[in-house]
Design an enzyme around this catalytic site. Sequence first.
Site, PDB file in Angstrom:
ATOM      1  N   ARG A 147       0.849  -1.188   0.000  1.00 23.98           N
ATOM      2  CA  ARG A 147       0.000   0.000   0.000  1.00 23.98           C
ATOM      3  C   ARG A 147       0.887   1.241   0.000  1.00 23.98           C
ATOM      4  O   ARG A 147       1.982   1.239   0.571  1.00 23.98           O
ATOM      5  CB  ARG A 147      -0.926   0.008   1.222  1.00 23.98           C
TER       6      ARG A 147
ATOM      7  N   LYS B 202      -2.598  -1.937   7.619  1.00 23.94           N
ATOM      8  CA  LYS B 202      -4.039  -1.684   7.669  1.00 23.94           C
ATOM      9  C   LYS B 202      -4.740  -2.659   8.599  1.00 23.94           C
ATOM     10  O   LYS B 202      -5.647  -2.292   9.350  1.00 23.94           O
ATOM     11  CB  LYS B 202      -4.626  -1.782   6.260  1.00 23.94           C
TER      12      LYS B 202
ATOM     13  N   HIS C 135      -1.929   2.867  -5.484  1.00 28.60           N
ATOM     14  CA  HIS C 135      -2.627   1.697  -4.947  1.00 28.60           C
ATOM     15  C   HIS C 135      -2.987   0.719  -6.057  1.00 28.60           C
ATOM     16  O   HIS C 135      -3.145  -0.483  -5.815  1.00 28.60           O
ATOM     17  CB  HIS C 135      -3.888   2.144  -4.210  1.00 28.60           C
TER      18      HIS C 135
END
Length: 444
Positions: free
Chosen positions: A278, A305, A367
């Site tokens: 990411r 995340k 991304h």
Amino acid sequence: MVLWGFSYAGVHRRPAVAKKIAGIFVGTKTKNVGIAAMPLTDIAVRNAKPAPEPYKLTDGGGMYLHIHPNGSRYWRMAYRIAGKQKVFAIGVYPAVTLAEARQIRDDAKRLVKQGIDPVAERKRAAKQNADDRANTFEAIAREWHQTKQGSWTASHAAKILNSLEADIFPALGDRPLTTVTAPDLLEALRVIEKRGALEVAGRVLQRCNAVFRFAIATGRGTYNPAADLRGALKTPEKRHYAALGHAELPEFMRKLSEYDGDLQTRLALRLLALTFVRTGELRAAQWTEFDLDGAEWRIPAERMKMREAHIVPLSRQAVDVLRQLEAINGDGAYVLPSRNGRGACISENTVLYALYRMGYHSRATGHGFRATASTILNEMGFPPDWIERQLAHAERNKVRAAYNRAQYLVERRELMQVWADYLDSAASDRFVAPTEFGRLWLRK
């Protein structure tokens, strides 16, 4: 006050009569004083004057005005409950008028009739009011945020609090949390919807849901109205990050090699394509996370995340990029430091603006490399479990997640090297479709 047919209020200016009446009070307790048989009037209450001893003007229903020698006047109500004689303080005259005192008396008598002590009920209500003032939605939400922010990144914690401050606290913040209903919450969320921020509305609802669950868990709530709003909000159309297809890779790799902007930015783009992590995970990367000799990058849980540490096997090409970055940035903490000299990493727009400069506005995002890699590696024939583990996607089965945390590491090393070789092939005459490249890999 009426005593034996005389109005004390009417004779207070007649010294002889007043003295005689006042003498009645000497050595006499208030409860033994003569009591008016008729209900009070506003004039009688207003004209009541103090005497040397406290006395009462009765109104009926147990209520009376208690007049003290210093001139203060208090409404009181005598009542019996559970066989005990008690007194209920109604209020102070003239702040509480005769009419208001009668209303309070009637309310108190209704409680007594139900077997409820009005004194105890008043204390309970006062405590409830104090609790309500201390347990507003905003107060509990901020407490929830304080307890949770240790598990979030600083930027994510700030985003959560900012969304509540902007969209919920103005409408519901000063309300006792226990008084907030589903329609109240929905009305506040509809305001967010009306400005077209559907994803924001959904996230704010999730945060409110967490606040109500926290209140219930800590004994300050019994009902979660957010749970009743499931499906009540408009659902935003799912938007995918712009990503390159395999046929677009040759042109992209050529443009990347010719990129004439900042060297660090070009290397950052190449490393992002090689590792498909990411964007935030790349931007904040620190040298302490890398073992270049062992060709491994270990991203700590607090930067992931899903809040789980992640291992990224590094291809030969990725190690080469990192060696180049080490030569220019190795004396600092960040692999990709900001040029503003404030000890921070590059901004989230650095990569995006570089892609714009290369001509990929709306065609590619940082991304998007994750989607590109996932699609092509699946077409090559790599097992989906290897790919999903490398993408650090959440495993819904907790037992399997614990088992898979470091699983496929050897296999993923091979996968990452094949992916890097495939990107290199895109810039040469050896470039073939993913399925054909996959067959070459399977023959090895």
